[in-house]
Design a protein around this motif. Structure first.
Motif, short mmCIF file in Angstrom:
data_model
loop_
_atom_site.label_atom_id
_atom_site.label_comp_id
_atom_site.label_asym_id
_atom_site.label_seq_id
_atom_site.Cartn_x
_atom_site.Cartn_y
_atom_site.Cartn_z
N GLY A 166 0.83 -1.20 0.00
CA GLY A 166 0.00 0.00 0.00
C GLY A 166 0.87 1.25 0.00
O GLY A 166 2.00 1.23 0.48
N VAL A 167 0.34 2.33 -0.53
CA VAL A 167 1.10 3.58 -0.62
C VAL A 167 0.26 4.73 -0.07
O VAL A 167 -0.92 4.85 -0.39
CB VAL A 167 1.51 3.89 -2.08
N VAL A 168 0.88 5.55 0.77
CA VAL A 168 0.29 6.78 1.25
C VAL A 168 1.28 7.90 0.97
O VAL A 168 2.46 7.78 1.29
CB VAL A 168 -0.04 6.73 2.76
N VAL A 169 0.82 8.99 0.36
CA VAL A 169 1.68 10.13 0.09
C VAL A 169 1.55 11.13 1.23
O VAL A 169 0.44 11.49 1.62
CB VAL A 169 1.34 10.80 -1.25
N ALA A 170 2.69 11.53 1.80
CA ALA A 170 2.71 12.57 2.83
C ALA A 170 3.37 13.80 2.22
O ALA A 170 4.57 13.82 1.97
CB ALA A 170 3.47 12.10 4.06
N ILE A 171 2.56 14.83 1.95
CA ILE A 171 3.10 16.09 1.42
C ILE A 171 3.55 16.90 2.62
O ILE A 171 2.73 17.47 3.35
CB ILE A 171 2.05 16.83 0.57
N ASN A 172 4.86 16.95 2.81
CA ASN A 172 5.45 17.50 4.03
C ASN A 172 5.84 18.98 3.86
O ASN A 172 5.87 19.51 2.76
CB ASN A 172 6.68 16.67 4.41
N LYS A 173 6.12 19.62 4.98
CA LYS A 173 6.59 21.02 5.04
C LYS A 173 5.53 22.01 4.54
O LYS A 173 5.86 23.03 3.94
CB LYS A 173 7.89 21.19 4.25
N ILE A 174 4.25 21.69 4.82
CA ILE A 174 3.18 22.62 4.39
C ILE A 174 3.16 23.88 5.23
O ILE A 174 2.45 24.83 4.90
CB ILE A 174 1.80 21.92 4.43
N ASP A 175 3.94 23.87 6.35
CA ASP A 175 3.99 25.07 7.19
C ASP A 175 4.87 26.16 6.60
O ASP A 175 4.84 27.31 7.07
CB ASP A 175 4.53 24.70 8.59
N LYS A 176 5.63 25.83 5.56
CA LYS A 176 6.51 26.84 4.96
C LYS A 176 5.68 27.83 4.16
O LYS A 176 4.76 27.44 3.42
CB LYS A 176 7.54 26.17 4.05
N PRO A 177 5.96 29.12 4.28
CA PRO A 177 5.17 30.12 3.55
C PRO A 177 5.39 30.02 2.04
O PRO A 177 6.49 29.74 1.57
CB PRO A 177 5.71 31.46 4.09
N GLY A 178 4.30 30.22 1.31
CA GLY A 178 4.40 30.29 -0.15
C GLY A 178 4.38 28.96 -0.87
O GLY A 178 4.54 28.92 -2.10
#
Length: 589
Positions: A166-178
């Motif tokens: 199984g695969v789950v994508v974690a889109i990380n560093k969403i706290d960075k501006p822009g």
């Protein structure tokens, strides 16, 4: 006496291997039967006939992605520890396994355990990441929102396509501006990652490993996916696991991290992995706590190995006599395979030499001279021979794989030995004897006495805990083995306007070209060449450089002067005279 190999003979009391004995029997027209007892081994258990009747086991989740996309920081937040700070450069250098209790999907007070494998993110550890995927149920593909699809990201995508996981994508560093998450999602779709957002079946969760934002949703997604997979395994009976990493630990000797897939590992069990074995004693879990039993989905540290097992070796259990018998047969088989491989190499070398002699004989009979090698041609590439020592076997394997690929058909790296543990004086002497170019010390100590011995024997020791720095250092040394690149840099140009005959003593006539310097400085001491119609027709040195009948050493732009070459007088009007210097630069891989 009977022949047992290319260069070996056996006497009447020599013990033959079953393979050689079989060949000997067939030579005498007999049909040999190999005793199964002599070929005894321990194998993984067969699949259970009714998996649905087995108890559930924790899912094994592997964190993967490009270097510096925040994989380890993500795990740190999940388990409230700080592994990244203890890793060189904040980059995970070998596989770590951690069991983390998380809330079960659907809420409530129930918890379940998830075992995370934190695999290295650097390109050089591709083999270790692949091994991690081989024992995993779910892959979390970490993609940084401020970076997007990178080389290792695509590598992981290609890897999981081949695996039934199984695969789950974690889109990380969403706290960075822009950051633009939609841009990353579209890039994933373009890379054939079918996200649920666009009608696919792969969930994507937006997270921040630094702040913890979105981690609850990631855990819920992992728990739900694990429940859908309905992962189950025997908690008793035959053991089956894998070595994730191994190392030599002070006070404990050879130690291995073992991931249990099936069965139960208990204290005092006899286990085998590759060409070594152990009797389990003081096992510890991922938190360093002593455990007496390890069940499927758990990763435990096991000391007491006779030799270091290799990362990726299967771990199996048997009685003491079964393990010893299987180990003896494995070692015998490995030695036989090595002998046969050596024999094949010798035969191939002899065949090549025989064909070479036959070809030379035919050429001599036909009156054909043996061709001389071209300038710069060499029969075999130069080698930078290395001995590698590292902290754990998985890291040593990965470092060796990364360094082995450095080079080309002119100069390359050759690994002559590897090992786990600190660099010793024996390593230095072995490097000296084998004419090794260096000893590579990856995340291990080099005691002062060893450093002094290395300096005495003039054996370089390359020390680092960051693999790409080692790669850069080794690459520089391989480049030093390459022939240098000679760059010709033009420093002055002059156009031939007119030719003059100058009468010298003894009725000699010298042709002198009347020139005007059109660019740079014409220096008499430097090399010069004549360019005619775009082609170089002569290279040499200026024998004469005059201005108004006065000898000069250099002429600057715009100055008119007379020039003549040493041992060359075929100058013509319209020729271009270029003065240049040769600059030696390192070769290029």
């Amino acid at each position: 006496m009977i022949k047992v190999g290319m260069d070996a003979e056996a006497s009447y009391d020599h013990l033959l291997s079953s393979e050689y004995a079989s060949l000997l029997a067939m030579e005498f027209g007999r049909n040999p039967v190999i005793n199964d007892e002599a070929a005894f081994d321990i194998y993984p258990p067969p699949a259970h006939p009714d998996p649905s009747s087995l108890p559930p086991r924790p899912p094994v989740v592997t964190i993967m992605g490009h270097v510096d996309h925040g994989k380890t920081t993500l795990l740190d937040t999940l388990r409230s520890t700080s592994v990244a700070k203890g890793e060189a450069g904040g980059i995970t250098q070998h596989i770590g396994a951690f069991s983390v209790p998380v809330p079960a999907s659907g809420g409530g007070s129930e918890t379940r355990t998830i075992t995370f494998l934190d695999t290295p993110g650097h390109a050089a550890f591709s083999a270790m990441r692949a091994r991690g995927a081989g024992v995993t149920d779910i892959v979390v593909l970490v993609v940084a929102a401020d970076d997007g699809i990178m080389p290792q990201t695509q590598e992981v995508i290609d890897l999981v396509k081949k695996e039934n996981v199984g695969v789950v994508v974690a889109i990380n560093k969403i706290d960075k501006p822009g950051v633009d998450v939609s841009k990353v999602e579209h890039a994933l779709m373009a890379a054939d990652v079918q996200l649920e957002t666009f009608g696919g079946d792969i969930p994507a969760v937006q997270v921040s490993g630094l702040t913890g934002q979105g981690l609850d949703q990631l855990v819920e997604t992992l728990s739900a996916l694990a429940e859908m997979q309905d992962l189950r395994a025997e908690r008793e009976g035959t053991l089956h696991g894998y070595v994730l990493e191994s190392r030599v630990q002070k006070g404990l000797g050879p130690v291995a991290t073992v991931l249990i897939l099936r069965g139960c590992l208990k204290s005092s069990d006899h286990i085998i992995a590759g060409l070594t074995h152990a009797k389990t004693r003081a096992m510890t879990d991922s938190n360093g706590q002593a455990v007496k039993e390890a069940y499927p989905g758990m990763a435990v540290t096991v000391p007491g190995w006779k030799e270091l097992p290799n990362a990726g070796d299967e771990v199996l259990k048997g009685t003491e006599s079964e393990v010893k018998k299987a180990l003896a047969n494995r070692i015998r088989k490995a030695e036989m395979e090595a002998t046969l491989s050596d024999m094949e190499t010798i035969n191939e070398q002899r065949r090549h030499e025989r064909e070479q002699r036959e070809m030379e004989a035919e050429m001599e009979a036909a009156g054909i001279e043996k061709p001389e090698p071209h300038a710069g041609e060499q029969e075999s590439p130069k080698e930078l021979r290395l001995i590698i020592k590292g902290d754990v076997s998985g890291s040593v394997e990965a470092v060796a794989g990364a360094l082995q690929g450095i080079g080309n058909n002119i100069a390359r790296v050759k690994i002559i030995a590897t090992g786990v543990g600190d660099v010793t004086e024996s390593d230095i002497m072995r490097a000296k004897t084998a004419e090794a170019g260096a000893v590579v010390a990856f995340s291990v100590a080099v005691p002062r006495l060893v450093q002094n011995e290395a300096a005495k024997q003039q054996v370089p020791v390359l020390m680092s805990s960051i693999i790409y720095r080692l790669m850069d250092d080794v690459k520089e040394r391989v480049i030093a083995l390459l022939p240098p690149i000679i760059e010709r840099r033009v420093t002055g140009e002059a156009n031939v306007l007119q030719l003059f005959d100058i009468h010298l003593k003894a009725k000699k006539i010298m042709k002198v070209a009347g020139c005007r310097v059109s660019n740079g400085v014409v220096d008499r001491a430097k090399l010069a060449r004549v360019v005619r119609n775009g082609e170089i027709v002569h290279e040499g040195r200026l024998g004469t450089l005059k201005h108004l009948k006065k000898d000069i050493t250099e002429a600057t732009k715009g100055l008119e002067c007379g020039m003549a070459f040493e041992n060359y007088d075929d100058l013509r009007e319209g020729d271009l005279i270029q003065v240049y210097q040769e600059i030696e630069k390192p070769g290029i891989l």
